[in-house]
Design an enzyme around this catalytic site. Structure first.
Site, short mmCIF file in Angstrom:
data_model
loop_
_atom_site.label_atom_id
_atom_site.label_comp_id
_atom_site.label_asym_id
_atom_site.label_seq_id
_atom_site.Cartn_x
_atom_site.Cartn_y
_atom_site.Cartn_z
CG HIS A 244 -1.89 -1.07 1.33
ND1 HIS A 244 -2.98 -1.18 0.49
CD2 HIS A 244 -1.98 -2.11 2.20
CE1 HIS A 244 -3.70 -2.24 0.83
NE2 HIS A 244 -3.13 -2.82 1.86
O1 RIB Z 1 -5.16 0.53 4.33
C1 RIB Z 1 -3.76 0.40 4.27
C2 RIB Z 1 -3.10 1.40 5.14
O2 RIB Z 1 -3.41 1.13 6.50
C3 RIB Z 1 -1.56 1.33 5.07
O3 RIB Z 1 -1.03 2.61 5.27
C4 RIB Z 1 -1.19 0.45 6.22
O4 RIB Z 1 0.12 0.74 6.73
C5 RIB Z 1 -2.22 0.85 7.22
O5 RIB Z 1 -1.77 2.02 7.85
#
Ligand code: RIB
Ligand code: CA
Length: 319
Positions: A244
């Site tokens: 992500h």
């Molecule tokens: O939904 C994904 C996000 O949530 C990423 O930033 C992960 O590290 C969590 O913080």
């Protein structure tokens, strides 16, 4: 070649740690500092994890400023154990990284961002990959510094599906009011949301038989990923582990790696079932001017290669 100056706001967990490596190892990025926030774990834990990663990769020259310990309005009650990042936020490794010997700078995240923006002779890119609390607080506290924010490239949101509720993504729902402030601020925004980040994954086999075998640093990161793999394989039924947070940086360095569209986006701050949803006007029903570029897809092979190259760079250059 002019480097892209960034301040990265992290809630260091597993994918934040990998994104930190991409930021520090890519020669086109100049990380002026990391600010930390609550999110995946409590801020004291995410701050410690950020310091641990800097020591791991030999970049203790980069300052860290601790930030928000809770959302602006809603309560913050993290589970004792994160099913994604473990108790310690870095996968509860058998041989955990050592306690950091370095400490954060003696100023808050907002103060660090404001001082850095003010002192810079050029606008700086902010890259928040946790709840948007620190960035929104900066915007409210220092409206005079908005012209010094080149753009905000955030990991968060989605056009439809959520991972923290049926329609809300984790970073946004952790502080919807902060995200609402950011999206209406007028700052140039790029939203690296789940539409693209779920597609930006390292396959399970790829992770074990290629990524893990690249160098000492990928091997260490692989040993961090046990819980993260279980989450994506068993619960999310994803074809791999989602990178992500790294997508923000890859998009920053190589805009062509992401397919995106400009949409009007706002954040629901009072829906019973949609609280924290990034409401994305894909069909321009409201007729409002778009306020964000929204990532919809990613060239996965190129993206993962960029992560591997940056980590290899760090692994080779650790003093
Ligand atoms: O939904 C994904 C996000 O949530 C990423 O930033 C992960 O590290 C969590 O913080
Ligand atoms: Ca994160």
């Amino acid at each position: 070649m002019e480097k892209i100056k960034i301040i990265m706001d992290v809630d260091t967990g597993i994918d934040d740690a990998i994104a930190m490596c991409l930021a520090l190892g890519n020669e086109k990025i100049d990380v002026l500092g990391f600010t930390t926030t609550f999110g995946n774990r409590r801020c004291e834990v995410t701050t410690k994890n950020t310091l641990k990663i800097l020591e791991l990769v030999g970049r203790t020259d980069v300052p860290v400023a601790a930030g928000a310990t809770r959302p602006m309005v809603k309560e913050y009650n993290p589970p004792e154990y994160s099913i994604v990042h473990g108790y310690d936020g870095l996968g509860d490794m058998e041989n955990p990284l050592p306690e950091p010997s370095i400490t954060p700078v003696d100023k808050s995240a907002v103060q660090f961002m404001a001082d850095t923006l003010r002192a810079s002779d050029e606008p700086i890119t902010l890259v928040p990959v946790g709840p948007m609390t620190n960035v929104a607080s900066l915007i409210l506290a220092h409206p005079e510094l908005l012209p010094k924010i080149k753009e905000v490239v955030l990991m968060g949101g989605s056009t439809m599906q959520g991972n923290a509720s049926p329609v809300a993504e984790a970073n946004i729902i952790q502080d919807p009011e902060a995200a609402y402030i950011l999206f209406r601020s007028g700052v140039k925004l790029r939203m690296a949301g789940l539409d693209a980040t779920w597609k930006g994954y390292i396959g399970f086999d790829e992770l074990e038989n290629d990524f893990a075998k690249q160098n000492w640093l990928t091997e260490t990161i692989y040993s961090m990923c046990g819980i993260y793999v279980e989450h994506y394989r068993e619960r999310m039924k994803n074809p791999g582990i989602a990178m992500h947070d790294s997508l923000t940086l890859a998009w920053l360095v190589n805009p062509d790696i992401v397919q995106c569209r400009d949409y009007y986006v706002t954040v629901d701050i009072n829906g019973r079932y949609t609280y924290g949803m990034t409401v994305t006007d894909v069909n321009n029903v409201l007729g409002k001017k778009p306020n964000a570029s929204v990532a919809l897809d990613v060239n996965r092979i190129e993206f993962i290669q960029m992560i591997k190259d940056a980590i290899a760079n760090l692994a080779a250059n650790k003093k």
